[in-house]
Design a protein around this motif. Sequence first.
Motif, short mmCIF file in Angstrom:
data_model
loop_
_atom_site.label_atom_id
_atom_site.label_comp_id
_atom_site.label_asym_id
_atom_site.label_seq_id
_atom_site.Cartn_x
_atom_site.Cartn_y
_atom_site.Cartn_z
N ARG A 43 4.65 -20.43 -2.24
CA ARG A 43 3.19 -20.56 -2.09
C ARG A 43 2.50 -19.24 -2.45
N MET A 44 3.00 -18.15 -1.91
CA MET A 44 2.29 -16.88 -2.09
C MET A 44 2.44 -16.32 -3.51
N ILE A 45 3.68 -16.38 -4.04
CA ILE A 45 3.89 -15.81 -5.39
C ILE A 45 3.16 -16.68 -6.42
N ILE A 54 -6.19 -16.62 -13.79
CA ILE A 54 -7.61 -16.95 -13.64
C ILE A 54 -8.44 -15.67 -13.61
N GLY A 55 -7.86 -14.61 -13.02
CA GLY A 55 -8.59 -13.34 -12.93
C GLY A 55 -8.88 -12.73 -14.29
N SER A 56 -8.08 -13.10 -15.27
CA SER A 56 -8.35 -12.53 -16.59
C SER A 56 -9.55 -13.22 -17.27
N PRO A 58 -12.95 -13.98 -16.02
CA PRO A 58 -14.27 -13.31 -15.99
C PRO A 58 -14.28 -12.02 -16.80
N GLU A 59 -13.19 -11.25 -16.78
CA GLU A 59 -13.16 -10.02 -17.59
C GLU A 59 -13.02 -10.36 -19.07
N GLY A 60 -12.21 -11.39 -19.34
CA GLY A 60 -11.94 -11.76 -20.73
C GLY A 60 -13.21 -12.08 -21.50
N SER A 115 -7.00 -16.55 -6.09
CA SER A 115 -7.88 -15.66 -5.33
C SER A 115 -9.34 -16.08 -5.38
N ASN A 116 -9.97 -16.06 -4.20
CA ASN A 116 -11.39 -16.44 -4.05
C ASN A 116 -12.29 -15.73 -5.05
N ILE A 117 -11.97 -14.44 -5.32
CA ILE A 117 -12.97 -13.58 -5.98
C ILE A 117 -13.24 -13.99 -7.43
N PHE A 130 -16.91 -3.55 -12.11
CA PHE A 130 -16.57 -3.71 -10.69
C PHE A 130 -15.16 -4.29 -10.56
N ILE A 131 -14.89 -5.34 -11.34
CA ILE A 131 -13.57 -5.98 -11.24
C ILE A 131 -12.48 -4.97 -11.60
N SER A 132 -12.69 -4.28 -12.73
CA SER A 132 -11.63 -3.39 -13.22
C SER A 132 -11.33 -2.27 -12.23
N GLY A 138 -8.22 -3.12 -4.78
CA GLY A 138 -7.81 -3.97 -3.65
C GLY A 138 -6.44 -4.57 -3.89
N ALA A 139 -6.21 -5.00 -5.12
CA ALA A 139 -4.91 -5.61 -5.46
C ALA A 139 -3.80 -4.57 -5.30
N ILE A 140 -4.08 -3.33 -5.71
CA ILE A 140 -3.03 -2.30 -5.62
C ILE A 140 -2.66 -2.01 -4.16
N VAL A 141 -3.67 -1.93 -3.29
CA VAL A 141 -3.36 -1.65 -1.88
C VAL A 141 -2.39 -2.72 -1.35
N ASN A 142 -2.69 -3.97 -1.67
CA ASN A 142 -1.84 -5.10 -1.23
C ASN A 142 -0.45 -5.02 -1.87
N GLN A 143 -0.44 -4.75 -3.18
CA GLN A 143 0.83 -4.86 -3.92
C GLN A 143 1.78 -3.69 -3.68
N VAL A 144 1.21 -2.49 -3.51
CA VAL A 144 2.08 -1.33 -3.23
C VAL A 144 2.81 -1.60 -1.91
N ILE A 211 -7.35 -15.28 12.78
CA ILE A 211 -7.36 -16.68 12.31
C ILE A 211 -6.46 -16.89 11.08
N SER A 212 -5.70 -15.86 10.70
CA SER A 212 -4.81 -16.00 9.53
C SER A 212 -3.61 -16.88 9.89
N ALA A 213 -3.40 -17.93 9.09
CA ALA A 213 -2.35 -18.91 9.42
C ALA A 213 -0.94 -18.34 9.23
N HIS A 214 -0.75 -17.54 8.19
CA HIS A 214 0.62 -17.21 7.78
C HIS A 214 1.07 -15.78 8.09
N GLU A 272 -18.15 -19.77 3.77
CA GLU A 272 -18.26 -19.72 2.29
C GLU A 272 -16.86 -19.50 1.69
N PHE A 273 -16.09 -18.61 2.29
CA PHE A 273 -14.73 -18.35 1.81
C PHE A 273 -13.92 -19.65 1.76
N LYS A 274 -13.99 -20.43 2.85
CA LYS A 274 -13.21 -21.67 2.90
C LYS A 274 -13.64 -22.63 1.79
N1 BYC Z 1 -8.19 -16.19 -2.01
O1 BYC Z 1 -2.86 -17.11 6.38
P1 BYC Z 1 -3.62 -16.38 5.33
C1 BYC Z 1 -5.84 -9.40 -9.36
C2 BYC Z 1 -5.74 -18.61 1.77
S1 BYC Z 1 -4.84 -10.74 -9.00
C3 BYC Z 1 -7.77 -17.48 -1.94
O2 BYC Z 1 -4.14 -15.05 5.68
P2 BYC Z 1 -1.65 -15.27 3.53
C4 BYC Z 1 -6.50 -9.31 -10.67
C5 BYC Z 1 -4.25 -18.62 1.95
O3 BYC Z 1 -3.61 -18.89 0.73
C6 BYC Z 1 -4.07 -10.30 -7.47
N2 BYC Z 1 -7.11 -17.99 -0.88
O4 BYC Z 1 -2.76 -16.31 3.97
C7 BYC Z 1 -6.20 -10.20 -11.69
C8 BYC Z 1 -4.08 -19.70 3.00
O5 BYC Z 1 -4.24 -20.98 2.40
P3 BYC Z 1 -2.99 -22.04 2.26
C9 BYC Z 1 -4.44 -11.19 -6.31
C10 BYC Z 1 -6.84 -17.13 0.12
O6 BYC Z 1 -0.94 -15.83 2.37
C11 BYC Z 1 -6.88 -10.16 -12.89
C12 BYC Z 1 -5.30 -19.50 3.87
O7 BYC Z 1 -6.27 -18.85 3.07
N3 BYC Z 1 -3.61 -10.80 -5.21
O8 BYC Z 1 -6.01 -8.60 -8.53
O9 BYC Z 1 -0.84 -14.85 4.73
C13 BYC Z 1 -7.90 -9.22 -13.09
C14 BYC Z 1 -5.00 -18.68 5.11
O10 BYC Z 1 -4.84 -17.29 4.83
C15 BYC Z 1 -7.21 -15.79 0.10
C16 BYC Z 1 -2.73 -11.66 -4.62
O11 BYC Z 1 -2.67 -12.81 -4.94
C17 BYC Z 1 -7.93 -15.31 -1.01
N4 BYC Z 1 -8.37 -14.05 -1.14
O12 BYC Z 1 -2.48 -13.96 3.08
C18 BYC Z 1 -8.19 -8.31 -12.08
C19 BYC Z 1 -1.83 -11.07 -3.57
N5 BYC Z 1 -6.81 -15.21 1.23
O13 BYC Z 1 -2.07 -21.49 1.20
C20 BYC Z 1 -7.50 -8.34 -10.87
C21 BYC Z 1 -0.78 -12.02 -3.05
C22 BYC Z 1 -6.21 -16.15 1.95
O14 BYC Z 1 -2.34 -22.12 3.60
N6 BYC Z 1 -1.23 -12.74 -1.90
N7 BYC Z 1 -6.23 -17.32 1.30
O15 BYC Z 1 -3.66 -23.33 1.85
C23 BYC Z 1 -1.29 -12.23 -0.66
O16 BYC Z 1 -1.01 -11.05 -0.45
C24 BYC Z 1 -1.65 -13.14 0.47
O17 BYC Z 1 -1.48 -14.49 0.07
C25 BYC Z 1 -3.11 -12.94 0.98
C26 BYC Z 1 -3.42 -14.02 2.05
C27 BYC Z 1 -3.26 -11.56 1.63
C28 BYC Z 1 -4.13 -13.08 -0.15
#
Ligand code: BYC
Length: 317
Positions: A43-45, A54-56, A58-60, A115-117, A130-132, A138-144, A211-214, A272-274
Amino acid sequence: MSKDFLADEDPVKLQEFEDRIERGEKIEPVDWMPKLYRKQLIRMIEQHAHSEIIGSLPEGTWITRAPGFKRKLALMAKVQDEVGHAQLLYSAAETLGKSREQMIVDLINGKSKYSNIFNYPAYTWADSCFISWLVDAGAIVNQVANSRGSYGPYCRALERICVEEAFHLKYGHHCVIHMATGTDIQKKMMQEAINRWWKPMLMFFGPPDKISAHTETLMKWKVKMLSNDDTRQQFLGMYVPKIWELDLTIPDEKLRKNDDGKWEYTEPDWEEFKRVINGDGPCNAERLAVRRTAEERGRWVREALNRPKATYVTPLA
Ligand code: BYC
């Protein structure tokens, strides 16, 4: 929920698995793993891979309109990198048993999230800046953080992605500095982009921990190495001062660092996020329509590549 899922797992194997994770060992595709670990990783990967593709978009759309040849070259390279990241991530998800074709089908049918954004429009060049800078930050903080996690193929993909993202970040920062220190109109454009993107940016890190499920399960198994709130706090700590340094403001009167080192901010609208992550954002339909078209137009290539007994014609000249 995770307890129910684990009820039918072999308790000895589960214990060994959790001990390995505790010791900091990597789990590899051939190793035993609980079904829930596999399911959550897919699910996450997969969502991460879709977000890169998809992120490419708006910039594209700004490649043809980039201000100048050097910006065009750099943005083109960045967008190409993002698509490459999706390839790495789809491969990592495939090691867990879900085919790439199925992942693409689930994306274009709206079953999988991304991703929502990226469901917000990039109206001006400043939005692309802004995106770049900040979305990549934000992505780097998460990914590192997560590159030090437990699943080998995901961690290795993230390590490589982070190296490329570091270039994106420098490029994006350079673009924003240029705008913020340019003419009054450029500075105004940059400020308006920050005003538009700030709330989606806060949401990017996921819902609040309470309220984070996972989060709980994923942190226990070291798939997520930081909680959503901790990642958001780290981002604020690193980038709010840099934004203020450029004499730009952030559209949140409550935003400040408290004495305990924690940032206080106005919660974005989580309703709005949901709506946005469930398909009802300003650009969801448009983004998926682009991917659907790409899937249809590229199908013949994939079919040709997958044909087991393909015959090749030698060119005449
Ligand atoms: N957007 O239990 P939670 C980039 C969903 S690309 C959408 O906290 P989790 C870039 C979540 O899936 C890099 N949905 O979830 C590219 C779950 O729904 P389901 C993007 C979100 O997984 C091109 C529900 O909400 N980075 O940077 O523990 C150009 C409950 O949430 C979001 C990644 O993908 C969201 N923001 O934590 C420029 C990082 N947040 O599946 C730039 C990988 C939550 O139960 N992902 N949801 O229906 C992660 O690290 C984690 O999945 C998250 C969420 C931290 C995002």
